[in-house]
Scaffold this active site. Sequence first.
Site: not given
Length: 407
Positions: A197, A146
């Site tokens: 993450h 992303h």
Amino acid sequence: MESIPFWQAVSLCAIVIWVVASSLLNVTEKIRSLVQPWVTHHVVSGTRLVLQIQTFQQGFFDSLFSALSCVVSVPFYTAFLPLLFWSGHGKLARQMTLLMAFCDYLGNCIKDLISAPRPSSPPVRRVTATRDEKENAMEYGLPSSHTLNTVCLSGYLLSYVLNYMQIKDTTMELVGVALVCLLVGLIGVGRIYLGMHSVVDVIAGLAIGLVVLAVWLAVHEHVDNFIVSGQNVTSFWTTLSFLLLFAYPTPEFPTPSFEYHTAFNGVAYGIVTGIQQTYHQFHHEDVARIFTPQLPFPTFMGRILVGIPTILLVKFCSKALAKWILPIIANTLGVPIRSSSYVPALNGSTYGKRPGDNKQLSYFQKFFFFSSKDSFDVDTGIRFLQYAGLAWSVVDLVPSLFSQLHL
């Protein structure tokens, strides 16, 4: 017969050499053994910072960061890019498609090459508000796709807008850069907040994204010129797409990353072949653009109402045709195949496939078809053709319908 330009021959031969050499020398395993422990250490040690960020847990932040993650996801761009083509901004659309395909391939290659874990949940709270996010959570962590995609696509979009609108005002340029930095920052913090993450994943995505963006801004005009008027475009891109499937590294354990890459690889192939054939009819620089007298907004909405059902129908038909024809071709060539989900009759082991073998075979086996004990997942080819058909319809079939309907 068209001769093959030297640079095309060199680039394709380089990929072939890499596939063979990396298999013979076990390059993937050697790189993974060097990098994975370091990344894993930073993921584990960064858990405390992730938990600190998650102390600000609120429903508003859950919704905000989940929404932002959806807006910069691959499915969103897959839905958004057709509208960009039909709005008349063909150059921007094809450049963002190819840049997205490159980012997706590179990011997923690195994920599966390193095979580093995401933050452990628990103790980290992982928020997966959509089916797409649940599938993303099954991938490896580094880098944050992303973050990488947001850096590249928002950076390229800013560059295009500044050049297209011929903005020379320094203040406006700084405002644009500030907005891009804000978006990238929100995405990065959001991926950590959502537990998807660690900090090292986001930093890696940011660094790789900046490098890719710089390279793309240097070569994008050459890439575009090749696609619209180059020599040997279709055959070169066909071979390139085929080789990239085999150049993809085998992960430590199977993940959805290879499937995502295959889909967008198909999208890029369909766009390139379609544009190369129809550039002068539908995608040249003088086509009507949205919010102009030639393409008012109501007409653009008519395009959407015609275009979306058409490309969905083509996607369905492409998948059905591929499910029927690929097994026949494989059987004719004597290639052992199986299907993970698309062809129920081929589910499970075939031709002596050993239980527990990876879905993604080694480079050597995949490229040369030497192994009689392994089968090949026909779903890869089906997925590629399905999305290639969809993308081709976006730039060829649907614009032809627009022309017939005077849209």
